[in-house]
Each structure stands twice: as C-alpha cells, then as structure tokens.
Write an enzyme that holds these catalytic residues in place. Structure first.
Site, PDB file in Angstrom:
ATOM      1  N   ALA A  57     -29.596 -27.045  -7.756  1.00 57.03           N
ATOM      2  CA  ALA A  57     -30.463 -25.968  -7.407  1.00 57.03           C
ATOM      3  C   ALA A  57     -30.259 -24.673  -8.642  1.00 57.03           C
ATOM      4  CB  ALA A  57     -30.314 -25.200  -6.140  1.00 57.03           C
ATOM      5  N   GLN A 205     -25.803 -38.903  -6.175  1.00 58.28           N
ATOM      6  CA  GLN A 205     -25.518 -37.999  -6.965  1.00 58.28           C
ATOM      7  C   GLN A 205     -23.774 -37.816  -6.874  1.00 58.28           C
ATOM      8  OE1 GLN A 205     -28.283 -37.694  -5.495  1.00 58.28           O
ATOM      9  NE2 GLN A 205     -29.498 -36.212  -5.909  1.00 58.28           N
ATOM     10  N   ASP A 246     -29.380 -25.595  -1.307  1.00 57.01           N
ATOM     11  CA  ASP A 246     -30.488 -25.426  -2.187  1.00 57.01           C
ATOM     12  C   ASP A 246     -31.506 -24.427  -1.803  1.00 57.01           C
ATOM     13  OD1 ASP A 246     -29.347 -28.378  -2.415  1.00 57.01           O
ATOM     14  OD2 ASP A 246     -30.817 -28.162  -4.175  1.00 57.01           O
ATOM     15  N   LYS A 257     -28.374 -31.379   0.272  1.00 52.91           N
ATOM     16  CA  LYS A 257     -28.899 -32.931  -0.157  1.00 52.91           C
ATOM     17  C   LYS A 257     -29.043 -33.475   1.072  1.00 52.91           C
ATOM     18  CE  LYS A 257     -29.847 -34.468  -3.004  1.00 52.91           C
ATOM     19  NZ  LYS A 257     -31.296 -34.437  -3.427  1.00 52.91           N
TER      20      LYS A 257
HETATM   21  O1  MRU Z   1     -31.610 -33.416  -5.677  1.00 49.96           O
HETATM   22  P1  MRU Z   1     -30.415 -32.393  -6.420  1.00 49.96           P
HETATM   23  O2  MRU Z   1     -29.501 -33.297  -7.069  1.00 49.96           O
HETATM   24  O3  MRU Z   1     -31.098 -31.632  -7.335  1.00 49.96           O
HETATM   25  O4  MRU Z   1     -29.851 -31.665  -5.338  1.00 49.96           O
HETATM   26  C1  MRU Z   1     -29.312 -30.675  -5.370  1.00 49.96           C
HETATM   27  C2  MRU Z   1     -27.878 -31.017  -5.050  1.00 49.96           C
HETATM   28  O5  MRU Z   1     -26.897 -31.695  -5.841  1.00 49.96           O
HETATM   29  C3  MRU Z   1     -27.460 -30.461  -3.751  1.00 49.96           C
HETATM   30  O6  MRU Z   1     -28.153 -30.481  -2.786  1.00 49.96           O
HETATM   31  C4  MRU Z   1     -26.304 -29.366  -4.050  1.00 49.96           C
HETATM   32  O7  MRU Z   1     -25.255 -29.249  -3.017  1.00 49.96           O
HETATM   33  C5  MRU Z   1     -26.785 -28.153  -4.327  1.00 49.96           C
HETATM   34  S1  MRU Z   1     -27.277 -27.699  -5.920  1.00 49.96           S
HETATM   35  C6  MRU Z   1     -25.642 -27.058  -6.526  1.00 49.96           C
END
Ligand code: MRU
Length: 356
Positions: A57, A205, A246, A257
């Site tokens: 994010a 990820q 996010d 996520k």
């Molecule tokens: O789909 P992404 O990889 O952009 O998702 C974001 C994330 O990695 C997470 O949800 C995360 O914990 C928040 S962003 C620091």
C-alpha cells in the site's frame, strides 16, 4: 550473506533527476532476479501496479506520486484548465488500477492538490512543486516507517516468536517497512526474533518477498504455508502477530492481504496479541467500516496455473480469487501508526490521531 543495511536501504522506487526517469524494482521477478524497469507512460504504470511489479500500500502511493509528476511533464498545453483536466484523468486511471489500498488514491489527491496550488505558476516552477511533493511523500513514508518500527518494537521482547502474513517490509513501503519494521529495527539493535512468514496466497508475497528480505537481513525466519499458522501457534512458538494494512476503516476494521482475518481468528483462539501496523495514510476515516472497503478480485490463473509447471486444476473449474480480506476490529489488539499505538475502542482512538 546477511546484510541488514542493504535490505533497509533497498530502492524499490527511484526517480533519477539527471536522467529524468522513474524506475521501480520489478518485484514480480523476486527473489530470482533483481531488475529495475523504467515507467514512462500511463499504460506502463497501470500495468506495473496491476501486475504487482510495484506493490504494498505505501509503495504504490509513493510510486503513484512520481507517476503523476512524470505524467504532468508529458502534458503539452499552455491552457492550465486543460492541463488540470488531463492530469486528473491520468490520476483516475492510476487510481482505478488497484481499488483496495487507499494510499494510491490518497497520494494522487495530494498531487492534484499541489497542482491546483501552483496552477498559476510558470510551467517550470509548477512541475518543480510536483516533483518536490512526490519526494516529500516518499521521505515522509520513511519517517513514518521509522516511527512505526519504534512503537512496534515496544510491544515485543528479545527472543519472541513473531508471525507475519504477506509482505509489509522495505519492498512494500520505504526503508524499515511497517509490519517488518520492528523486527528489522530490533535486529539492528542486537535483538533476536524468530519469525514465521506465511507464504501468503495467491501471489506468494510472504514466500517470495518477506522470507527473502528477512533472510537477507540476517533474521531467523521460517517459511510456512498459510494453513500452518495454527500449528506453530499451538506449539507456543508465536508471541505476537504483526501484519500490515491496505485500508483501515474508521471503526478499526482492516483490509489486508487475503488470509489475514484467518490469522487474527487463530491468534484470538490461542490468546496471542494481533497487531496491525501502518501509516496514517492507510487510515480512511471516510470509510465507516470494513463492509465499505472495496475488495480487489484477481485473475483465477494466479491460483490455477501461475506457480506450476502444469495447470493445477481443470481449466473450467470455478475460482474465487480476492486479493484482500477484512479483519474485524474486535480481533485486533492494537493498531500501530507513526503517531502512536491505538487501542480499542478504535472509533475513538483512530479519531484522536487526526485531531490537530
Ligand atoms: O497485493 P499487495 O502485495 O500490494 O498487498 C499489500 C500487502 O503486501 C499487504 O497486504 C501488506 O500487509 C500491506 S502493505 C504494507
């Protein structure tokens, strides 16, 4: 070879002023290949955001700010109203690339505000103001991550086991990161943590990025599949869960996520504190609760074919592939921001963050 300094200093987004060029580290190639790509057009930018070449994010917010500057430079008109309309159209295209992370639309709004403020300046100074705003958003995120890391570190002790889901480290943000920030900061200060990194479906990820960042930083990290979180908690190996976010709604419901809400339910079952870490730019006070957070749905082939030599399921089988889920506020022990640690009731503690 452990190299914490190199991990913390990772340049996931870089604007080269001399070459007048915006580069990102293509995260879709990690951990196998470290390669930068240049973003020139709005099409390339949208593709990079959608394909998660740049992701996380805060990082997509920072990237979008530089993208807006690059796009502003490409608009050739003397008519400032036409300029503004064109920039706003680009902003909308970028904003639509990924709906859940609020930092994307937040950064674009900030850039539009700067454009408006300098609309009557000559072209050069107006573009300079946009560049400076993008750099400020970037720098500001570094400061926020450092503060979040300090607050987060105060919640754990040397030797703790920490479970994390997805990737909220330097690659997803800037410098220390959010959920990984306390771990990296503590490591820098000589502390030891035993981190369990969920692989994180569907784009892995956790496996591809979190375990890579932590391993390179010399942190004791163990990679697990998402459905193994319960056993490591039951075994007593986890003293805290740290996850990113996010979008946080005004009542504390948090999108992160896919799979995060399951981790929170397990943590509650086993009596383990569940912490959400993120900058205030991820808090959306205009969003009353989790039901109002748009959830991105992605290509079924990320589940069926992407990670396998041969298709993993019948081509015609139905798939549901949401990228995020919402963790109910009553499962969250605390939300850690750069302005401090918020505890329930979040309707009050989050509101207090924005009081002048
Ligand atoms: O789909 P992404 O990889 O952009 O998702 C974001 C994330 O990695 C997470 O949800 C995360 O914990 C928040 S962003 C620091």
């Amino acid at each position: 070879m452990a190299d914490l300094k190199a991990v913390v200093a990772v340049e996931n987004i870089r604007y080269d002023r001399k070459a007048e060029a915006l580069y990102i580290l293509d995260q879709s190639l990690l951990p196998g290949e470290e390669k930068e790509i240049r973003l020139r057009t709005v099409e390339e930018m949208v593709e990079a955001i959608r394909a998660l070449r740049v992701r996380g994010a805060p990082a997509i917010g920072i990237c979008a700010a530089y993208c807006m500057y690059v796009l502003a430079k490409s608009i050739r008109t003397e008519d400032r109203q036409v300029f503004l309309r064109e920039l706003s159209r680009y902003g909308q295209i970028l904003s639509d690339a990924r709906p859940t992370a609020v930092n994307l639309s937040w950064a674009i709004r900030e850039m539009m505000r700067t454009a408006l403020e300098h609309l009557n300046d000559p072209r050069g100074p107006m573009l300079d103001a946009l560049y400076e705003r993008a750099v400020a958003i970037h720098k500001d995120d570094m400061d926020k991550c450092a503060a979040i890391s300090e607050y987060g570190l105060s919640l754990v002790k040397d030797g703790d086991g920490i479970l994390t889901h997805c990737n909220a480290g330097p690659l997803a943000t800037s410098q220390y990161g959010t959920a990984l920030g306390p771990i990296l900061l503590g490591t820098e200060r000589g502390m030891t943590f035993h981190v369990f990194s969920d692989e994180t479906r569907p784009l892995l990820q956790g496996a591809r990025l979190t375990s890579y960042e932590l391993q390179r930083a010399g942190v004791d990290v163990t990679l697990i599949c998402d459905n193994m979180a319960s056993i490591v908690m039951k075994n007593g190996w986890v003293q805290a869960c740290f996850v990113g976010c996010d979008r946080v709604a005004a009542n504390g419901d948090t999108a992160n996520k896919i799979g995060t809400s399951g981790v929170a339910i397990l943590a509650k079952h086993y009596g383990i504190p569940f912490y959400v870490l993120g900058p205030t730019s991820t808090i959306d006070m205009d969003c009353p609760d989790g039901a109002h957070i748009p959830i991105e749905e992605r290509d079924p082939n990320e589940i069926k074919t992407m990670w396998y030599e041969k298709p993993m399921a019948l081509a015609e089988v139905k798939c549901y592939n949401p990228a995020f889920d919402v963790t109910d506020h009553d499962l969250i022990t605390a939300i850690i921001t750069e302005r401090g640690i918020c505890r329930p009731p979040y309707t009050k503690s989050l509101k207090a963050l924005f009081r002048d």
